[in-house]
Design an enzyme around this catalytic site. Structure first.
Site, PDB file in Angstrom:
ATOM      1  N   GLU A   1      39.643 -30.596 -15.114  1.00  0.00           N
ATOM      2  CA  GLU A   1      40.347 -29.616 -14.277  1.00  0.00           C
ATOM      3  C   GLU A   1      39.417 -29.113 -13.180  1.00  0.00           C
ATOM      4  O   GLU A   1      38.219 -28.925 -13.404  1.00  0.00           O
ATOM      5  CB  GLU A   1      40.817 -28.449 -15.145  1.00  0.00           C
ATOM      6  CG  GLU A   1      41.665 -27.414 -14.431  1.00  0.00           C
ATOM      7  CD  GLU A   1      42.228 -26.378 -15.395  1.00  0.00           C
ATOM      8  OE1 GLU A   1      42.533 -25.260 -14.944  1.00  0.00           O
ATOM      9  OE2 GLU A   1      42.357 -26.678 -16.610  1.00  0.00           O
TER      10      GLU A   1
ATOM     11  N   ASP B   1      45.363  -8.831 -18.294  1.00  0.00           N
ATOM     12  CA  ASP B   1      44.379  -8.582 -19.343  1.00  0.00           C
ATOM     13  C   ASP B   1      42.958  -8.941 -18.927  1.00  0.00           C
ATOM     14  O   ASP B   1      42.003  -8.552 -19.612  1.00  0.00           O
ATOM     15  CB  ASP B   1      44.766  -9.348 -20.615  1.00  0.00           C
ATOM     16  CG  ASP B   1      44.895 -10.854 -20.392  1.00  0.00           C
ATOM     17  OD1 ASP B   1      45.202 -11.261 -19.269  1.00  0.00           O
ATOM     18  OD2 ASP B   1      44.693 -11.602 -21.366  1.00  0.00           O
TER      19      ASP B   1
ATOM     20  N   ASP C   1      39.540 -25.987 -10.293  1.00  0.00           N
ATOM     21  CA  ASP C   1      40.343 -24.779 -10.072  1.00  0.00           C
ATOM     22  C   ASP C   1      40.003 -23.999  -8.813  1.00  0.00           C
ATOM     23  O   ASP C   1      38.827 -23.744  -8.529  1.00  0.00           O
ATOM     24  CB  ASP C   1      40.145 -23.792 -11.233  1.00  0.00           C
ATOM     25  CG  ASP C   1      40.744 -24.266 -12.534  1.00  0.00           C
ATOM     26  OD1 ASP C   1      41.648 -25.109 -12.497  1.00  0.00           O
ATOM     27  OD2 ASP C   1      40.294 -23.789 -13.597  1.00  0.00           O
TER      28      ASP C   1
ATOM     29  N   GLU D   1      41.467 -20.219  -8.206  1.00  0.00           N
ATOM     30  CA  GLU D   1      42.291 -19.133  -8.721  1.00  0.00           C
ATOM     31  C   GLU D   1      41.975 -17.870  -7.927  1.00  0.00           C
ATOM     32  O   GLU D   1      40.805 -17.488  -7.819  1.00  0.00           O
ATOM     33  CB  GLU D   1      42.048 -18.900 -10.210  1.00  0.00           C
ATOM     34  CG  GLU D   1      42.524 -20.043 -11.085  1.00  0.00           C
ATOM     35  CD  GLU D   1      42.366 -19.757 -12.559  1.00  0.00           C
ATOM     36  OE1 GLU D   1      43.247 -20.141 -13.344  1.00  0.00           O
ATOM     37  OE2 GLU D   1      41.339 -19.146 -12.943  1.00  0.00           O
TER      38      GLU D   1
END
Length: 284
Positions: free
Chosen positions: A93, A186, A95, A97
């Site tokens: 992966e 969270d 990323d 974000e």
């Protein structure tokens, strides 16, 4: 490595400005939409669900870019993502974000490289512009030599293939491109101290102009060569991405970003790795 290069053929440029032709909306129960005849893809987040999409194709190496305008205003708790990912329990992966924040506070761009199911290679950055005011271009270069992440053509991160030093590198698993907007209150903003303000929902981010100069795999299973290499863009790079590395002037730009905008670098976190930094951090 020479054999690997020889199996990768160069592609023909095809113009695909209509996102319907290259992307499928995969979740969100109608919260993701194609607008303007497929020119723009919007993703929505409310208290019930976020939304997302994926590329129709799987890719083994390529140069991928998309333009993105992030959630404006109070975006705390939200995460907008653009990434490549393979399947299975030992997935690879790469990323981008974007971690939302309170109004007036900057987004944090969170990056990671996961190989064979193991990550913990986070680097985080502030951006040098307002990513909610206009579309900006975010790019992933992935070839057998390196992974380079770009923002508006400026390199912000490089992850080299140090396989000879026993550092895992994504070489064999084909990946799709994914994008999404989802709730991560969270952990996303100040470690979860700032929660999502649902009274401001729905939150919206917009994507456009997905370009993949890449090798297309016929199946997502592990493979060592491409079967249908192509570009979905008229301005094809003619395959130069397959051997591309950072040029000298790009190294200067990378260093500028790291000096002025880097928030966190796992390669500097001695408290996190008290028994020694990961090997890719110490290669000279």
């Amino acid at each position: 490595m020479v054999a690997l290069f020889s199996m990768i053929m160069l592609g023909v440029g095809l113009c695909v400005s209509d996102l319907h032709k290259s992307i499928d909306i995969t979740w969100g129960n109608g919260r993701a939409q194609m607008l303007n005849n497929g020119q723009i893809l919007t993703v929505y987040l409310d208290a019930a669900s976020g939304s997302g999409f994926q590329s129709k194709d799987h890719y083994l190496f390529g140069h991928f870019q998309i333009q993105l305008k992030l959630v404006p205003g109070n975006s705390a708790g939200t995460v907008t993502s653009f990434y490549l990912q393979s399947q299975g329990s030992t997935w690879d992966e790469i990323d981008f974000e974007f971690l939302g924040n309170l109004s007036g506070q900057p987004y944090i761009l969170h990056t990671n490289v996961i190989t064979q199911g193991k990550g913990s290679r986070e680097q985080q950055f502030y951006l040098w512009f307002d990513p909610t005011a206009n579309f900006h271009t975010y790019s992933i270069l992935w070839n057998p030599l390196c992974i380079i992440l770009y923002v508006d053509g400026i390199p912000i991160r490089e992850f080299k293939n140090y396989g000879s030093r026993n550092v895992p590198f994504p070489l064999k698993q084909a990946m799709r491109m994914y994008g999404s907007l989802w709730d991560a209150e969270d952990w996303a903003t100040r470690g979860g101290l700032v929660k999502t303000n649902w009274s401001a929902a729905p939150f919206t981010a917009s994507f456009r102009n997905f370009i993949a100069n890449a090798c297309v795999q016929s199946t997502p299973s592990a493979a060592s060569s491409c079967t249908h290499p192509h570009s979905n863009n008229n301005n094809s790079e003619n395959g130069t991405w397959i051997t591309q590395k950072l040029k000298r002037y790009e190294v200067d730009k990378l260093n500028w970003v790291h000096r002025n905008f880097m928030v966190y670098n796992y390669c500097s976190d001695l408290k996190r790795f008290p028994h020694g930094l990961p090997p890719e951090c110490t290669v000279k």
